[in-house]
Design a protein around this motif. Structure first.
Motif, short mmCIF file in Angstrom:
data_model
loop_
_atom_site.label_atom_id
_atom_site.label_comp_id
_atom_site.label_asym_id
_atom_site.label_seq_id
_atom_site.Cartn_x
_atom_site.Cartn_y
_atom_site.Cartn_z
N LYS A 194 -36.16 27.97 -22.54
CA LYS A 194 -36.08 27.54 -21.15
C LYS A 194 -36.21 28.73 -20.20
N PRO A 195 -37.42 29.11 -19.85
CA PRO A 195 -37.61 30.18 -18.87
C PRO A 195 -36.95 29.80 -17.54
N GLY A 196 -36.32 30.75 -16.92
CA GLY A 196 -35.64 30.48 -15.65
C GLY A 196 -34.21 30.01 -15.81
N LEU A 197 -33.73 29.95 -17.06
CA LEU A 197 -32.35 29.50 -17.31
C LEU A 197 -31.38 30.67 -17.27
N ARG A 198 -30.25 30.45 -16.63
CA ARG A 198 -29.15 31.41 -16.68
C ARG A 198 -27.96 30.73 -17.34
N ILE A 199 -27.35 31.38 -18.30
CA ILE A 199 -26.17 30.84 -18.98
C ILE A 199 -24.96 31.66 -18.55
N ILE A 200 -23.96 30.99 -18.03
CA ILE A 200 -22.73 31.65 -17.59
C ILE A 200 -21.60 31.22 -18.51
N LEU A 201 -20.91 32.20 -19.08
CA LEU A 201 -19.83 31.95 -20.03
C LEU A 201 -18.52 32.50 -19.47
N PRO A 202 -17.75 31.68 -18.76
CA PRO A 202 -16.45 32.13 -18.26
C PRO A 202 -15.52 32.47 -19.43
N LYS A 203 -14.54 33.31 -19.14
CA LYS A 203 -13.61 33.75 -20.20
C LYS A 203 -12.20 33.34 -19.86
N ALA A 204 -11.52 32.78 -20.85
CA ALA A 204 -10.16 32.30 -20.66
C ALA A 204 -9.18 33.46 -20.73
N PRO A 205 -8.02 33.32 -20.09
CA PRO A 205 -6.97 34.33 -20.20
C PRO A 205 -6.50 34.48 -21.63
N VAL A 206 -6.00 35.64 -21.96
CA VAL A 206 -5.47 35.91 -23.30
C VAL A 206 -3.95 35.73 -23.27
N GLU A 207 -3.45 34.86 -24.14
CA GLU A 207 -2.02 34.58 -24.21
C GLU A 207 -1.52 34.89 -25.62
N GLN A 208 -0.20 34.98 -25.74
CA GLN A 208 0.43 35.22 -27.04
C GLN A 208 0.78 33.88 -27.68
N LEU A 209 0.18 33.60 -28.84
CA LEU A 209 0.47 32.39 -29.60
C LEU A 209 0.83 32.77 -31.02
N GLN A 210 2.07 32.47 -31.38
CA GLN A 210 2.56 32.78 -32.73
C GLN A 210 2.33 34.25 -33.08
N GLY A 211 2.59 35.10 -32.11
CA GLY A 211 2.51 36.53 -32.33
C GLY A 211 1.11 37.11 -32.28
N GLN A 212 0.12 36.31 -31.93
CA GLN A 212 -1.26 36.79 -31.85
C GLN A 212 -1.81 36.61 -30.44
N SER A 213 -2.70 37.52 -30.06
CA SER A 213 -3.36 37.44 -28.76
C SER A 213 -4.57 36.52 -28.89
N VAL A 214 -4.54 35.42 -28.17
CA VAL A 214 -5.59 34.41 -28.29
C VAL A 214 -6.05 34.00 -26.89
N SER A 215 -7.36 33.92 -26.69
CA SER A 215 -7.89 33.44 -25.42
C SER A 215 -7.78 31.92 -25.40
N THR A 216 -7.19 31.40 -24.35
CA THR A 216 -6.96 29.95 -24.26
C THR A 216 -7.02 29.51 -22.81
N TRP A 217 -7.62 28.33 -22.59
CA TRP A 217 -7.74 27.80 -21.23
C TRP A 217 -6.43 27.19 -20.75
N PHE A 218 -5.57 26.80 -21.67
CA PHE A 218 -4.26 26.28 -21.31
C PHE A 218 -3.34 26.42 -22.51
N MET A 219 -2.04 26.36 -22.25
CA MET A 219 -1.05 26.54 -23.29
C MET A 219 -0.49 25.19 -23.73
N PRO A 220 0.02 25.12 -24.95
CA PRO A 220 0.60 23.85 -25.41
C PRO A 220 1.85 23.49 -24.62
N THR A 221 2.07 22.20 -24.44
CA THR A 221 3.25 21.69 -23.75
C THR A 221 4.16 21.04 -24.79
#
Length: 397
Positions: A194-221
């Motif tokens: 696809k000539p003329g296409l731009r792909i934008i990839l936003p990046k989620a914040p990095v949070e601590q989950l079970q002792g690991q740094s993981v990028s996530t758009w939201f946290m578990p409730t």
């Protein structure tokens, strides 16, 4: 108010959610979020007449004079703001939506008012010739975008493709896809097709989950991954800012597609459905989970085309959830909306067949002509607003 200097960015790129002052303002769905920033932009949008109450209207009428600062416009109708700025020699004929009209009022506040509102980053020096007041340039939009990137608690989006693109695909990555590396490699094939296409990839914040740094758009409730409009609201606002920036860069809204893979799918579709400024080209959901059965749908995107792809052997997001999401969308959307559900004999991931389907989806959007103005119901029409008002019978005023 400590938040105020940052909040006025919302006038140019929408009510972006700013993650500041978490020590005093508390948190929201796992992200450090300033609760004041969540409310104030919506209140300040009232000069557009979008949510003006009788009390706002009464305060405005009580001024008995012309507004001297932005806050004096609280409760004014869009047509009134437009007429006032025009009477002051401010160029407004190129303001075709609510955002651009308010943006113009802010950027020229020093010209028509008694100075400028403290914290207004767009206040400019009065021009010797008010009639020659220039519209907001792309450089100003980019400056505002950099401020939003500084406020977002993650790295700026990755951009692939041409700088002078005519079509944009915004894709939200999956849980744990740090720096969106998986999507960047997977979607690379689209650029050659696809000539003329731009792909934008936003990046989620990095949070601590079970002792690991993981990028996530939201946290578990309460230990559960729950997604609804409330949880997704910060991400939705951020995506809306990206969409407005793309439109300012010259990409027509009907050539902009929003999508997401896995965890990114829920916030992505909610951002696309709720986008209030213009009709988008469509949405793409890959192995996603929709979450809550309800979602806010903007009047201008009730006919959004959606492509939903899911693997029948998906061990991460059940196949039934992907099908459920498609069924929910068919119930929410109306008119000419097309919700296509494609299933594949595969586990969790993205395969070449899905890339081919996305390519066809984008190709169909690229071949469409720009919708006629009357076919795209904007939040308001500053040109026809005053005309319609003048034609109303007196008893309806």
């Amino acid at each position: 108010m400590r938040c105020r200097p940052v909040l006025l960015l919302g006038f140019v790129l929408g009510p972006a959610i700013h993650y500041r002052l978490f020590a005093t303002c508390g948190s929201f769905t796992g992200f450090n979020l300033c609760s004041g920033a969540l409310r104030l932009p919506l209140q300040l949008c009232k000069p557009c007449g979008l949510q003006a109450t009788r009390a706002d209207r009464g305060r405005r009428l009580a001024l008995r004079g012309e507004p001297q600062k932005i806050t004096d416009m609280m409760g004014m109708r869009a047509s009134e703001v437009k007429a006032f700025l025009k009477s002051k020699g401010i160029r407004v004929d190129d303001c075709f939506d609510a955002e651009s009209l308010v943006e113009r009022a802010i950027s020229t506040e020093a010209q028509w008012g008694a100075g400028f509102t403290p914290g207004n980053p767009y206040a400019s020096t009065p021009s010797p010739n008010l009639a020659d007041a220039a519209p907001v340039e792309l450089s100003e939009v980019e400056a505002a975008w950099r401020r939003i990137c500084d406020a977002w608690p993650a790295q700026p989006p990755t951009e692939l493709g041409q700088t002078d693109a005519t079509m944009t695909l915004v894709m939200l990555h999956a849980l744990g896809d740090n720096d969106a590396k998986f999507l960047a490699g997977t979607l690379q094939a689209l650029l050659s097709q696809k000539p003329g296409l731009r792909i934008i990839l936003p990046k989620a914040p990095v949070e601590q989950l079970q002792g690991q740094s993981v990028s996530t758009w939201f946290m578990p409730t309460n230990g559960q991954w729950i997604i609804d409009d409330t949880v997704a609201r910060p991400v939705m606002a951020y995506v809306h800012a990206i969409l407005r920036r793309e439109m300012a860069r010259g990409v027509q809204p009907h050539r902009i597609v929003v999508g997401g893979f896995a965890q990114g799918g829920g916030p992505a579709i909610r951002a696309a459905l709720s986008f209030p400024d213009a009709t988008l080209g469509g949405a793409v959901l890959l192995s996603h989970f929709f979450g809550a059965a309800s979602a806010s749908v903007s009047p201008v995107n009730r006919c959004l085309d959606v492509l939903v792809c899911h693997g029948t052997q998906d061990e991460m997001v059940p196949f039934s959830e992907g099908k459920r999401g498609a069924d929910l969308l068919r119930g929410m959307l109306q008119g000419n909306a097309a919700v296509a559900f494609k299933e594949y004999d595969m586990k969790h991931g993205v395969n070449t067949e899905e890339i081919f389907e996305i390519s066809k989806f984008l190709e169909a959007k690229g071949e469409l002509n720009e919708p006629k103005a009357q076919e795209v119901a904007m939040g308001f029409d500053p040109v026809n607003d005053a005309t319609k008002a003048s034609r109303r019978p007196e008893k309806q005023r």
